[in-house]
Each structure stands twice: as structure tokens, then as C-alpha cells.
Motif scaffolding. Structure first.
Motif, PDB file in Angstrom:
ATOM      1  N   GLU A  42      44.826  40.668  53.059  1.00 14.40           N
ATOM      2  CA  GLU A  42      44.589  39.274  53.441  1.00 14.40           C
ATOM      3  C   GLU A  42      43.095  38.963  53.445  1.00 14.40           C
ATOM      4  O   GLU A  42      42.301  39.675  54.024  1.00 14.40           O
ATOM      5  N   GLY A  43      42.730  37.894  52.750  1.00 15.93           N
ATOM      6  CA  GLY A  43      41.355  37.422  52.743  1.00 15.93           C
ATOM      7  C   GLY A  43      40.483  37.994  51.641  1.00 15.93           C
ATOM      8  O   GLY A  43      39.367  37.551  51.465  1.00 15.93           O
ATOM      9  N   SER A  44      40.927  38.958  50.884  1.00 12.80           N
ATOM     10  CA  SER A  44      40.105  39.544  49.825  1.00 12.80           C
ATOM     11  C   SER A  44      40.328  38.803  48.515  1.00 12.80           C
ATOM     12  O   SER A  44      41.338  39.002  47.841  1.00 12.80           O
ATOM     13  N   GLN A  45      39.371  37.957  48.141  1.00 10.92           N
ATOM     14  CA  GLN A  45      39.449  37.225  46.873  1.00 10.92           C
ATOM     15  C   GLN A  45      39.291  38.173  45.690  1.00 10.92           C
ATOM     16  O   GLN A  45      39.926  37.988  44.652  1.00 10.92           O
ATOM     17  N   ILE A  46      38.464  39.184  45.850  1.00  8.40           N
ATOM     18  CA  ILE A  46      38.231  40.125  44.757  1.00  8.40           C
ATOM     19  C   ILE A  46      39.509  40.882  44.430  1.00  8.40           C
ATOM     20  O   ILE A  46      39.912  40.984  43.279  1.00  8.40           O
ATOM     21  N   LEU A  47      40.167  41.404  45.460  1.00 17.21           N
ATOM     22  CA  LEU A  47      41.395  42.152  45.220  1.00 17.21           C
ATOM     23  C   LEU A  47      42.558  41.243  44.848  1.00 17.21           C
ATOM     24  O   LEU A  47      43.444  41.652  44.099  1.00 17.21           O
ATOM     25  N   ALA A  48      42.548  40.019  45.349  1.00 18.00           N
ATOM     26  CA  ALA A  48      43.632  39.097  45.035  1.00 18.00           C
ATOM     27  C   ALA A  48      43.539  38.585  43.593  1.00 18.00           C
ATOM     28  O   ALA A  48      44.558  38.432  42.914  1.00 18.00           O
ATOM     29  N   LEU A  49      42.324  38.339  43.116  1.00 19.09           N
ATOM     30  CA  LEU A  49      42.142  37.727  41.798  1.00 19.09           C
ATOM     31  C   LEU A  49      41.616  38.677  40.731  1.00 19.09           C
ATOM     32  O   LEU A  49      41.797  38.432  39.538  1.00 19.09           O
ATOM     33  N   GLY A  50      40.949  39.744  41.153  1.00 21.09           N
ATOM     34  CA  GLY A  50      40.320  40.658  40.205  1.00 21.09           C
ATOM     35  C   GLY A  50      41.323  41.473  39.422  1.00 21.09           C
ATOM     36  O   GLY A  50      42.409  41.801  39.903  1.00 21.09           O
ATOM     37  N   LYS A  51      40.942  41.766  38.183  1.00 20.35           N
ATOM     38  CA  LYS A  51      41.746  42.609  37.309  1.00 20.35           C
ATOM     39  C   LYS A  51      40.810  43.636  36.676  1.00 20.35           C
ATOM     40  O   LYS A  51      39.616  43.393  36.512  1.00 20.35           O
ATOM     41  N   THR A  52      41.385  44.758  36.279  1.00 23.26           N
ATOM     42  CA  THR A  52      40.608  45.749  35.544  1.00 23.26           C
ATOM     43  C   THR A  52      40.400  45.244  34.116  1.00 23.26           C
ATOM     44  O   THR A  52      41.136  44.373  33.644  1.00 23.26           O
ATOM     45  N   PRO A  53      39.420  45.797  33.403  1.00 29.88           N
ATOM     46  CA  PRO A  53      39.256  45.412  31.998  1.00 29.88           C
ATOM     47  C   PRO A  53      40.530  45.626  31.182  1.00 29.88           C
ATOM     48  O   PRO A  53      40.857  44.804  30.322  1.00 29.88           O
ATOM     49  N   THR A  54      41.262  46.694  31.456  1.00 25.41           N
ATOM     50  CA  THR A  54      42.519  46.943  30.744  1.00 25.41           C
ATOM     51  C   THR A  54      43.499  45.793  30.959  1.00 25.41           C
ATOM     52  O   THR A  54      44.134  45.317  30.016  1.00 25.41           O
ATOM     53  N   PHE A 109      30.827  41.512  37.214  1.00 24.28           N
ATOM     54  CA  PHE A 109      31.907  42.424  37.581  1.00 24.28           C
ATOM     55  C   PHE A 109      31.634  42.962  38.977  1.00 24.28           C
ATOM     56  O   PHE A 109      30.539  42.819  39.511  1.00 24.28           O
ATOM     57  N   TYR A 110      32.649  43.564  39.552  1.00 29.45           N
ATOM     58  CA  TYR A 110      32.526  44.297  40.802  1.00 29.45           C
ATOM     59  C   TYR A 110      32.880  45.739  40.505  1.00 29.45           C
ATOM     60  O   TYR A 110      33.789  46.009  39.733  1.00 29.45           O
ATOM     61  N   ARG A 111      32.155  46.669  41.116  1.00 24.86           N
ATOM     62  CA  ARG A 111      32.440  48.079  40.883  1.00 24.86           C
ATOM     63  C   ARG A 111      32.497  48.799  42.221  1.00 24.86           C
ATOM     64  O   ARG A 111      31.663  48.589  43.094  1.00 24.86           O
ATOM     65  N   LEU A 112      33.508  49.645  42.323  1.00 32.58           N
ATOM     66  CA  LEU A 112      33.629  50.542  43.472  1.00 32.58           C
ATOM     67  C   LEU A 112      33.969  51.902  42.890  1.00 32.58           C
ATOM     68  O   LEU A 112      35.050  52.088  42.323  1.00 32.58           O
ATOM     69  N   GLY A 113      33.027  52.819  42.951  1.00 32.94           N
ATOM     70  CA  GLY A 113      33.221  54.102  42.281  1.00 32.94           C
ATOM     71  C   GLY A 113      33.262  53.880  40.786  1.00 32.94           C
ATOM     72  O   GLY A 113      32.391  53.245  40.218  1.00 32.94           O
ATOM     73  N   ARG A 114      34.307  54.369  40.146  1.00 32.26           N
ATOM     74  CA  ARG A 114      34.458  54.199  38.701  1.00 32.26           C
ATOM     75  C   ARG A 114      35.331  52.999  38.352  1.00 32.26           C
ATOM     76  O   ARG A 114      35.560  52.708  37.187  1.00 32.26           O
ATOM     77  N   THR A 115      35.826  52.309  39.366  1.00 30.08           N
ATOM     78  CA  THR A 115      36.721  51.179  39.131  1.00 30.08           C
ATOM     79  C   THR A 115      35.928  49.890  38.953  1.00 30.08           C
ATOM     80  O   THR A 115      35.093  49.547  39.784  1.00 30.08           O
ATOM     81  N   MET A 116      36.202  49.186  37.868  1.00 24.04           N
ATOM     82  CA  MET A 116      35.578  47.893  37.591  1.00 24.04           C
ATOM     83  C   MET A 116      36.639  46.818  37.766  1.00 24.04           C
ATOM     84  O   MET A 116      37.731  46.926  37.211  1.00 24.04           O
ATOM     85  N   LEU A 117      36.317  45.798  38.555  1.00 22.34           N
ATOM     86  CA  LEU A 117      37.196  44.639  38.711  1.00 22.34           C
ATOM     87  C   LEU A 117      36.439  43.398  38.266  1.00 22.34           C
ATOM     88  O   LEU A 117      35.253  43.242  38.563  1.00 22.34           O
ATOM     89  N   ILE A 118      37.139  42.523  37.574  1.00 22.74           N
ATOM     90  CA  ILE A 118      36.553  41.282  37.072  1.00 22.74           C
ATOM     91  C   ILE A 118      37.444  40.132  37.527  1.00 22.74           C
ATOM     92  O   ILE A 118      38.656  40.156  37.315  1.00 22.74           O
ATOM     93  N   THR A 119      36.829  39.130  38.151  1.00 18.68           N
ATOM     94  CA  THR A 119      37.572  37.958  38.611  1.00 18.68           C
ATOM     95  C   THR A 119      37.619  36.920  37.483  1.00 18.68           C
ATOM     96  O   THR A 119      36.840  36.985  36.527  1.00 18.68           O
TER      97      THR A 119
END
Length: 115
Positions: free
Chosen positions: A8-20, A48-58
Motif C-alpha cells: 500500500e502506497g508504493s507507486q514504484i512497486l504498483a506501477l513499475g515494471k522490469t525491462p523484460t 529508472f529505479y534500481r535496488l540491487g540488480r533489479t531495475m524497475l521503470i515506471t
């Protein structure tokens, strides 16, 4: 593609997708782009957003990647068929600091007559 419920409340996790995932979305729209190209453009624009090796893009960052990304820099003006071997490189990766530093040291030695 698996739908994951975001905290709840995380726009990055709610909308972000990996490049794949974005490549799959774009393929469904008839846009042919590789995951590598998308990652390179995301890195070049910082979108982009990065946490470790994971890239998320909104979705907003995808727009930024399209808006700010480099356009085609083709110097070719030939309309006819091109045959034969092409010379040169079409890579967009930056130069390695290790190789650049070694090359600079080599040139400095040559300039001082010690190499």
C-alpha cells in the motif's frame, strides 16, 4: 506476466515494471525493442529505479526514455541497396575507464619520450 499486488502506497512497486516486462508490453503494441536497448536507454537518461540488480521503470520514466533518448544518428543518405562489408561500430556503451586510463598513460609516456 504475473501480477503482483504492491504494498500500500508504493507507486514504484504498483506501477513499475522490469525491462523484460516493458519489452513484452511494447511487443504487444508492435514496438520491437530489445531488453538490452531499453536498459541502455534507461541508464543513459537516468530514468529508472534500481535496488540491487533489479531495475524497475515506471510509465512516466518510459515516456522520459522515449523523449530524451538519442535519436538515430545514421549518416547514410543512400537510398539504394548497400552491399559489402560495413566498417565501424554501432555500440552505444561508454568507454571503459580502465582502458581509457591505460591509453592516456601510454600517450603521456610517448609524449615525454619514455614509452
Amino acid at each position: 506476466m504475473v501480477e503482483v499486488e504492491a504494498p500500500e502506497g508504493s507507486q514504484i512497486l504498483a506501477l513499475g515494471k522490469t525491462p523484460t516486462q516493458w519489452v513484452e508490453v511494447m511487443a504487444g503494441m508492435g514496438i520491437d525493442v530489445s531488453e538490452r536497448t531499453l536498459r541502455e536507454r534507461a541508464n543513459a537518461t537516468g530514468a529508472f529505479y534500481r535496488l540491487g540488480r533489479t531495475m524497475l521503470i515506471t510509465p512516466a520514466q518510459i515516456d522520459t526514455i522515449f523523449e530524451r533518448g538519442p535519436s538515430c544518428h545514421s549518416k547514410s543518405t543512400n537510398v539504394g541497396t548497400i552491399s559489402g562489408r560495413k566498417v565501424g561500430s554501432n555500440t552505444t556503451a561508454g568507454q571503459s575507464p580502465v582502458h581509457t586510463g591505460a591509453a592516456l598513460r601510454h600517450l603521456q609516456k610517448q609524449a615525454h619520450g619514455t614509452g
